[in-house]
Design an enzyme around this catalytic site. Structure first.
Site, PDB file in Angstrom:
ATOM      1  N   ASP A   1      41.521  39.086  40.449  1.00 25.71           N
ATOM      2  CA  ASP A   1      41.751  38.072  40.868  1.00 25.71           C
ATOM      3  C   ASP A   1      41.720  37.226  38.958  1.00 25.71           C
ATOM      4  O   ASP A   1      41.452  37.833  38.392  1.00 25.71           O
ATOM      5  CB  ASP A   1      40.807  37.593  41.307  1.00 25.71           C
ATOM      6  CG  ASP A   1      40.858  35.998  42.325  1.00 25.71           C
ATOM      7  OD1 ASP A   1      40.440  34.965  41.525  1.00 25.71           O
ATOM      8  OD2 ASP A   1      41.003  35.854  43.408  1.00 25.71           O
TER       9      ASP A   1
ATOM     10  N   HIS B   1      44.813  36.852  37.156  1.00 27.05           N
ATOM     11  CA  HIS B   1      44.866  35.555  37.457  1.00 27.05           C
ATOM     12  C   HIS B   1      45.014  35.177  36.853  1.00 27.05           C
ATOM     13  O   HIS B   1      45.445  33.921  36.310  1.00 27.05           O
ATOM     14  CB  HIS B   1      44.179  35.580  38.852  1.00 27.05           C
ATOM     15  CG  HIS B   1      45.236  36.427  40.145  1.00 27.05           C
ATOM     16  ND1 HIS B   1      44.547  35.689  41.121  1.00 27.05           N
ATOM     17  CD2 HIS B   1      45.388  36.645  40.504  1.00 27.05           C
ATOM     18  CE1 HIS B   1      45.204  35.819  42.389  1.00 27.05           C
ATOM     19  NE2 HIS B   1      46.189  37.166  41.556  1.00 27.05           N
TER      20      HIS B   1
END
Length: 332
Positions: A221, A244
């Site tokens: 993430d 991310h």
């Protein structure tokens, strides 16, 4: 000879007892607290949580700047544990030379599945060391849970320093900084598989004056996520990937008012990430994200190098909403 021996005994007896004991290895001084001395075994199988809490109790009561030592060459199994303050000393040091291991079974967590290693209301805390903190998150990743779980979390802490830590395989977020002030993070190595969900490297929420630098973060993430109520956050010399990217937000979920201000991300590398630098807000929310600088960033194999998403919808199918009351309140 007997006279010389008697004089030597007299000399030792007249010296400071604590100093003599330290010189001869009989004592580590009143400000050094090794968890093994409080009953920790460090075989990776027996629960050492109670021993850690006993050591912490002595650390927190010490009026001299104490050091809590987690010695090298051992692996300490730790169930979810909260280390509470306030403490008597204005400065507390934790030296992580050994390894710390989370329980592999989710059932060991009991009712509170939000925190694993949790520090609350502790000022002047410094944690550093070459040991590895392993969240054993493999059992968690297949589970789709709305609850946010943190491997290492800090609530209401001031003058916090984290240096040279290795944190791997978090259940979800590796590090969470909440309601804290003046935080310095340097030299961290954070690593979880690319497909580990919600495994943000560092999450910052409702905190101010936070600096993160010279760190390597690889997760499933955001490498760094900057949430609501943040002010004056600086991230520099970060190597991010996979993951991310570095995100401001998400902000304004469920129509809420959210703010993020004075965010500076610079001199960083993004390698094989889904996003690079990102700002994301939900539909229907209000507030602001302002004074944000992305500077001197290098992207390699990044899908969205810089993205500003005002219609954030991770699960698809979100209704397009406008916060009418917020618009009216902002009219001249």
């Amino acid at each position: 000879m007997a006279g010389i021996f008697a004089i030597l005994l007299l000399f030792l007896g007249s010296s400071t007892p604590g100093r003599a004991r330290t010189l001869y290895g009989l004592d580590h001084g009143p400000s050094n607290f090794d968890v093994v001395r409080f009953g920790a075994v460090g075989n990776g199988k027996r629960d050492d949580s109670k021993a850690f809490l006993k050591a912490w109790e002595s650390v927190c009561q010490s009026t001299k700047p104490p050091t809590m030592t987690i010695p090298a060459g051992k692996t300490f199994l730790l169930n979810p544990t909260t280390f509470r303050g306030p403490c008597k000393s204005p400065a507390i040091n934790i030296q992580v030379s050994g390894n710390i291991l989370a329980p592999s079974s989710i059932s060991s967590w009991g009712n509170d599945q939000e925190h694993w290693i949790h520090f609350k209301c502790v000022d002047g805390l410094s944690i550093q060391g070459s040991g590895t903190i392993d969240g054993q998150g493999h059992a968690w990743w297949p589970i789709k849970s709305a609850q946010e779980t943190h491997a290492l979390s800090f609530d209401v802490c001031t003058n916090l320093k984290l240096r040279d830590l290795h944190i791997v395989n978090s259940q979800q977020r590796h590090i969470a900084i909440h309601n804290s002030n003046t935080v310095y993070i340097k030299g961290l190595h954070i690593n979880s598989p690319e497909d580990s969900p919600n495994s943000d490297g560092i999450h910052i929420q409702s905190s101010q004056h936070v600096n993160v630098e010279n760190s390597f973060i690889a997760t499933g993430d955001d490498c760094i996520s900057i949430g609501d109520g943040t002010y004056d956050v600086n991230a520099s010399k970060i190597t991010c990937g996979p993951g991310h990217g570095i995100s401001v937000g998400s902000l304004g979920k469920d129509g809420s008012r959210s703010t993020a201000e004075m965010i500076h991300v610079k001199d960083s590398f993004f390698i094989g990430t889904k996003n690079g630098a990102r700002i994301k807000t939900w539909q229907g929310g209000s507030g602001f994200a302002r004074n944000i600088i992305f500077e001197n960033l290098i992207f390699t194999d990044v899908e969205n190098p810089i993205i500003i998403d005002q219609y954030y919808c991770p699960n698809k199918g979100c209704k397009n909403q406008v916060n009418v009351s917020a618009l009216i309140s902002n009219l001249p």
